[in-house]
Design an enzyme around this catalytic site. Structure first.
Site, PDB file in Angstrom:
ATOM      1  N   PRO A 124     -41.559 -29.611  16.296  1.00  0.00           N
ATOM      2  CA  PRO A 124     -42.659 -28.758  15.827  1.00  0.00           C
ATOM      3  C   PRO A 124     -42.190 -27.919  14.639  1.00  0.00           C
ATOM      4  O   PRO A 124     -41.023 -27.506  14.576  1.00  0.00           O
ATOM      5  CB  PRO A 124     -42.966 -27.871  17.038  1.00  0.00           C
ATOM      6  CG  PRO A 124     -41.719 -27.883  17.848  1.00  0.00           C
ATOM      7  CD  PRO A 124     -41.071 -29.213  17.628  1.00  0.00           C
ATOM      8  N   LYS A 125     -43.075 -27.709  13.699  1.00  0.00           N
ATOM      9  CA  LYS A 125     -42.773 -26.827  12.562  1.00  0.00           C
ATOM     10  C   LYS A 125     -43.138 -25.406  13.011  1.00  0.00           C
ATOM     11  O   LYS A 125     -44.267 -24.948  12.839  1.00  0.00           O
ATOM     12  CB  LYS A 125     -43.551 -27.247  11.326  1.00  0.00           C
ATOM     13  CG  LYS A 125     -43.126 -26.535  10.052  1.00  0.00           C
ATOM     14  CD  LYS A 125     -43.848 -27.104   8.839  1.00  0.00           C
ATOM     15  CE  LYS A 125     -43.363 -26.426   7.571  1.00  0.00           C
ATOM     16  NZ  LYS A 125     -43.639 -24.985   7.569  1.00  0.00           N
ATOM     17  N   VAL A 126     -42.175 -24.741  13.590  1.00  0.00           N
ATOM     18  CA  VAL A 126     -42.402 -23.424  14.172  1.00  0.00           C
ATOM     19  C   VAL A 126     -42.713 -22.423  13.064  1.00  0.00           C
ATOM     20  O   VAL A 126     -42.049 -22.390  12.020  1.00  0.00           O
ATOM     21  CB  VAL A 126     -41.165 -22.980  14.984  1.00  0.00           C
ATOM     22  CG1 VAL A 126     -41.387 -21.600  15.582  1.00  0.00           C
ATOM     23  CG2 VAL A 126     -40.867 -23.988  16.079  1.00  0.00           C
ATOM     24  N   ASP A 278     -47.326 -24.788  12.576  1.00  0.00           N
ATOM     25  CA  ASP A 278     -48.277 -25.190  11.536  1.00  0.00           C
ATOM     26  C   ASP A 278     -48.102 -26.643  11.136  1.00  0.00           C
ATOM     27  O   ASP A 278     -48.533 -27.054  10.069  1.00  0.00           O
ATOM     28  CB  ASP A 278     -48.201 -24.271  10.309  1.00  0.00           C
ATOM     29  CG  ASP A 278     -46.829 -24.262   9.651  1.00  0.00           C
ATOM     30  OD1 ASP A 278     -45.919 -24.939  10.172  1.00  0.00           O
ATOM     31  OD2 ASP A 278     -46.679 -23.573   8.630  1.00  0.00           O
ATOM     32  N   GLY A 279     -47.502 -27.433  12.012  1.00  0.00           N
ATOM     33  CA  GLY A 279     -47.333 -28.859  11.752  1.00  0.00           C
ATOM     34  C   GLY A 279     -46.121 -29.388  12.481  1.00  0.00           C
ATOM     35  O   GLY A 279     -45.642 -28.783  13.454  1.00  0.00           O
TER      36      GLY A 279
END
Length: 561
Positions: A124-126, A278-279
């Site tokens: 995950p793009k934290v 966010d991605g």
């Protein structure tokens, strides 16, 4: 606001569809608008970097910063200024530079990036604040904000107060450099529903403010890079978990195709996670030696962001519509933007009073998102231009008893009445909506809301812009309407009663309806004295009486004496 934004432009590919179009402004107007927005962004930067507070959502800041760069490209020969860079330069050198991550627009771009690469993993793009952790002899000796990727601020004292960051570790990690994200801990955060919550700015504010260090206990740590760590991703994940950084292993998945990445991305977007995202980031298990790491040069990893929850959209025009009851509503016509897979070019503002409270004019920027059923929703006015020319709303001369007959001033309410009577709960005229009614009215100049009953099959077949087949279908629908029950016809005429009250009343004819006393209407469900009096005023209206006589002449059941 992001701590480092030098690779931001790629992420704006999906933003406003008008971002590449230059405004038609005079040089003086362009200079004024650019300076106005520059000052605002500079103020946001000062608030953020000097005080640790953010008065604007991250996504709004990003999109307006992109808009400023676009205007600068349109009207200046000089290279656009990068106002998003931190005004307070870091002085602490990173032992290993932060590369950043290139953003890819879609699944096809991910698939192309994967070609020739193997041993791929997705994380995950934290959404938080990037930091370097330096451990020596098992102790945390330094924590450095990302800054420009080469130098950042020394945040060691603050990071030592974050319980989730191990202060002492053993084994392979005892002498190591780690890169990761300090994030706001959440309990089952569903990104699709809850959005970004400005989490990035909240984290940065906690780390930069001098007071209220107790809030640091709400922060977590996600490690996404271990420069010069073990070559095997599995080994790195095991070691990180043993040292206390267990989230990395829990949320790192081996993947072999773009389809797998898409599935994981969708699952994390719709599932409860302990952080805002966010991605996703796709990365190779084998990374280059850290001496090759430079800002913007991380070609072994790429990001695929989620669609923005809200978009900044430019107002093209303000339009006023009149509903079937005579209420005036305001609609903002927008330069089209994409939200999810929906092209949004209009948003309902509400009443004239609400529009005046919002103070919206053409040229303003609105923050727009999708509400239930995918309906565009106005969330905020995020930017107002220097020149503000607002249209004058129509005078409120309409009510529930106006515009059954066509006239120039009745155009909008008349069309609204046609659109209403064709809907499923009323006469159920399938295959025609507002645009179709406008076409028919423009072609045949209806006298009143039931004039369409007199159209012939030949007329409908030969209506320009309608088509022969469509015309025949409409004639069939119009003819079927003649068989609708009496109650549906009086609903089409705008009788001020709820469906429950009508059903309880049991009206079967116009004559019976006229003979009812006010006391009869008062006894119906959800009908008091005021509503009963409205019914009397309605059936005594000259236009309603004329329509009932006309329907009787058309042999509509219930209206024939």
């Amino acid at each position: 606001m992001k701590v480092w934004k030098s690779i931001l432009p790629v992420m704006f590919l999906w933003h406003s569809m008008a971002s590449a179009v230059c405004p038609v402004w005079s040089p003086a107007r362009a200079s004024e608008e650019i300076l106005h927005l520059q000052r605002q962004i500079s103020q946001w930067n000062d608030d953020y970097w000097k005080q640790g507070v953010s008065t604007v959502e991250d996504s709004v800041y990003d999109q307006l910063s992109a808009q400023l760069r676009q205007w600068q490209r349109c009207f200046s020969k000089e290279t656009p200024l990068e106002l998003s860079s931190p005004p307070l330069n870091g002085t602490t050198v990173h032992p290993v530079p932060h590369t950043g991550v290139h953003k890819l627009a879609d699944k096809q771009a991910i698939r192309q990036w994967m070609q020739g690469r193997s041993d791929l993993w997705v994380q995950p793009k934290v959404d938080g604040v990037a930091v370097t952790l330096v451990y020596q002899n098992g102790k945390l000796v330094r924590a450095i904000s990302r800054g420009d990727g080469l130098k950042g601020q020394d945040w060691t004292q603050k990071v030592r107060l974050i319980p989730s960051v191990p202060q002492a570790i053993n084994g392979t990690l005892a002498n190591s450099v780690l890169q990761g994200e300090i994030f706001l801990q959440r309990d089952s955060h569903v990104q699709q529903q809850m959005g970004g919550m400005n989490a990035r700015s909240k984290v940065a504010g906690m780390l930069m403010r001098q007071e209220n260090t107790s809030s640091l206990s709400s922060l977590g740590m996600f490690i996404w890079a271990w420069p010069d760590g073990p070559q095997s991703m599995s080994e790195r994940l095991n070691e990180l978990t043993a040292a206390g950084f267990s989230l990395t292993q829990k949320y790192t998945r081996a993947v072999n195709s773009a389809d797998e990445i898409e599935r994981v991305r969708a699952r994390w977007w719709t599932s409860g996670l302990p952080f805002v995202t966010d991605g996703v980031v796709v990365r190779m298990g084998k990374e280059p030696n850290s001496r090759y790491w430079l800002p913007g040069q991380g070609n072994w990893l790429a990001a695929w962001k989620y669609p923005p929850v809200a978009q900044v959209a430019e107002v093209k025009a303000i339009q006023f519509t009149v509903g079937k009851s005579g209420k005036i509503a305001v609609v903002a016509s927008l330069v089209p933007v994409m939200l999810d897979d929906k092209r949004v070019q209009r948003v309902n503002v509400g009443s004239v009073r609400r529009w005046e409270e919002w103070d919206i004019a053409p040229g303003d920027r609105l923050l727009v998102s999708l509400a239930g059923q995918g309906i565009p929703r106005l969330d905020d006015v995020v930017w107002r231009g220097t020149e503000r020319t607002k249209p004058v709303p129509p005078k409120n001369r309409f009510n529930s008893l106006t515009c059954f007959y066509a006239s120039e001033i009745c155009q909008e309410q008349f069309i609204s009445r046609l659109d209403w009577l064709g809907s499923k709960p009323v006469l159920e005229l399938n295959g025609i909506g507002e645009a179709g009614w406008r076409l028919l009215h423009q072609t045949y100049r209806f006298e009143h809301i039931f004039s369409w009953l007199t159209l012939t099959p030949e007329q409908l077949r030969n209506t320009p812009g309608l088509g022969k087949g469509k015309g025949e279908q409409l004639w069939h629908q119009f003819n079927l309407a003649r068989q609708q029950p009496f109650i549906r016809w009086i609903v089409a005429m705008g009788i001020p009663l709820t469906q429950a009250a009508l059903n309880a009343s049991g009206e079967r004819s116009w004559q019976q309806l006229l003979e009812r006393a006010e006391s009869h209407w008062r006894q119906l469900p959800a009908t008091g004295s005021r509503r009963a009096q409205q019914v009397i005023e309605w059936h005594d209206s000259a236009e309603i009486k004329a329509l009932s006589n006309w329907l009787a002449a058309q042999r509509i059941p219930g209206f024939i004496p």
